[in-house]
Scaffold this motif. Structure first.
Motif, short mmCIF file in Angstrom:
data_model
loop_
_atom_site.label_atom_id
_atom_site.label_comp_id
_atom_site.label_asym_id
_atom_site.label_seq_id
_atom_site.Cartn_x
_atom_site.Cartn_y
_atom_site.Cartn_z
N ILE A 106 0.86 -1.18 0.00
CA ILE A 106 0.00 0.00 0.00
C ILE A 106 0.90 1.23 0.00
N PHE A 107 0.64 2.12 -0.94
CA PHE A 107 1.33 3.39 -1.03
C PHE A 107 0.31 4.47 -0.74
N THR A 108 0.56 5.30 0.26
CA THR A 108 -0.38 6.35 0.63
C THR A 108 0.29 7.70 0.44
N LEU A 109 -0.42 8.58 -0.24
CA LEU A 109 0.06 9.93 -0.51
C LEU A 109 -0.87 10.91 0.18
N HIS A 110 -0.32 11.73 1.08
CA HIS A 110 -1.08 12.75 1.78
C HIS A 110 -0.80 14.09 1.11
N LEU A 111 -1.86 14.79 0.74
CA LEU A 111 -1.72 16.09 0.09
C LEU A 111 -2.34 17.16 0.97
N GLU A 112 -1.70 18.32 0.99
CA GLU A 112 -2.23 19.44 1.74
C GLU A 112 -2.01 20.71 0.94
N VAL A 113 -3.09 21.45 0.75
CA VAL A 113 -3.03 22.71 0.01
C VAL A 113 -3.47 23.82 0.96
N GLU A 114 -2.67 24.85 1.00
CA GLU A 114 -2.97 25.97 1.88
C GLU A 114 -3.08 27.24 1.04
N GLU A 115 -4.15 27.99 1.28
CA GLU A 115 -4.32 29.25 0.56
C GLU A 115 -5.01 30.25 1.48
N THR A 116 -4.85 31.50 1.16
CA THR A 116 -5.50 32.56 1.92
C THR A 116 -6.49 33.27 1.01
N VAL A 117 -7.73 33.30 1.46
CA VAL A 117 -8.80 33.94 0.70
C VAL A 117 -9.45 34.98 1.63
N ALA A 118 -9.38 36.26 1.23
CA ALA A 118 -9.96 37.35 2.02
C ALA A 118 -9.48 37.31 3.46
N ASP A 119 -8.18 37.18 3.63
CA ASP A 119 -7.52 37.14 4.95
C ASP A 119 -7.94 35.95 5.81
N VAL A 120 -8.48 34.92 5.18
CA VAL A 120 -8.84 33.69 5.89
C VAL A 120 -7.99 32.55 5.35
N ARG A 121 -7.29 31.88 6.25
CA ARG A 121 -6.43 30.76 5.85
C ARG A 121 -7.29 29.50 5.67
N VAL A 122 -7.22 28.91 4.48
CA VAL A 122 -7.98 27.71 4.16
C VAL A 122 -6.99 26.58 3.87
N VAL A 123 -7.17 25.46 4.56
CA VAL A 123 -6.31 24.30 4.36
C VAL A 123 -7.18 23.13 3.90
N ARG A 124 -6.81 22.56 2.77
CA ARG A 124 -7.51 21.38 2.25
C ARG A 124 -6.56 20.20 2.29
N THR A 125 -7.05 19.09 2.78
CA THR A 125 -6.22 17.90 2.85
C THR A 125 -6.89 16.77 2.08
N SER A 126 -6.06 15.88 1.57
CA SER A 126 -6.57 14.74 0.83
C SER A 126 -5.60 13.57 1.02
N CYS A 127 -6.11 12.38 0.78
CA CYS A 127 -5.30 11.18 0.94
C CYS A 127 -5.58 10.26 -0.24
N LEU A 128 -4.53 9.80 -0.90
CA LEU A 128 -4.66 8.89 -2.04
C LEU A 128 -3.97 7.58 -1.69
N HIS A 129 -4.71 6.48 -1.80
CA HIS A 129 -4.17 5.15 -1.51
C HIS A 129 -4.02 4.38 -2.81
N LEU A 130 -2.84 3.82 -3.04
CA LEU A 130 -2.60 2.92 -4.17
C LEU A 130 -2.30 1.54 -3.59
N VAL A 131 -3.10 0.56 -3.99
CA VAL A 131 -2.98 -0.79 -3.44
C VAL A 131 -2.70 -1.77 -4.57
N ASP A 132 -1.64 -2.55 -4.43
CA ASP A 132 -1.29 -3.57 -5.42
C ASP A 132 -1.85 -4.91 -4.95
N LEU A 133 -2.85 -5.41 -5.65
CA LEU A 133 -3.47 -6.69 -5.29
C LEU A 133 -3.10 -7.78 -6.28
N ALA A 134 -2.01 -7.60 -6.99
CA ALA A 134 -1.56 -8.61 -7.95
C ALA A 134 -1.24 -9.90 -7.20
#
Length: 90
Positions: free
Chosen positions: A1-29
């Motif tokens: 299992i390969f897991t990739l954690h992504l985090e994007v940070e941006e500021t909109v109208a002086d408000v800090r917004v953080v978005r997170t995501s997780c992508l799992h790659l699973v080899d079932l061969a």
């Protein structure tokens, strides 16, 4: 299992917004019928573990679909690691 954690940070109208995501790659061969593939040794053990994990994964999906209060995520490493992705929290 390969897991990739992504985090994007941006500021909109002086408000800090953080978005997170997780992508799992699973080899079932290797999850084929052991008798037909004539697997032995390490390959047989690996294929058996993959087949068991897939069976538990199906059981977890069944429990979720039927609305059971207890879902057996801990029955395999695969379902335990993917519990947030398959449990409705994605």
């Amino acid at each position: 299992i390969f897991t990739l954690h992504l985090e994007v940070e941006e500021t909109v109208a002086d408000v800090r917004v953080v978005r997170t995501s997780c992508l799992h790659l699973v080899d079932l061969a290797g999850s084929e019928r052991q008798q037909k593939a004539k697997s032995v040794g390490v390959r047989l053990k690996e294929a058996s573990n993959i087949n068991r994990s897939l069976s538990v994964f199906g059981n977890v999906i069944l429990h979720l679909a039927m609305g059971h209060k207890h879902v057996p995520y801990r029955d395999s490493k695969l379902t335990f690691l993917l519990r947030n992705s398959i449990g409705g929290n994605s």
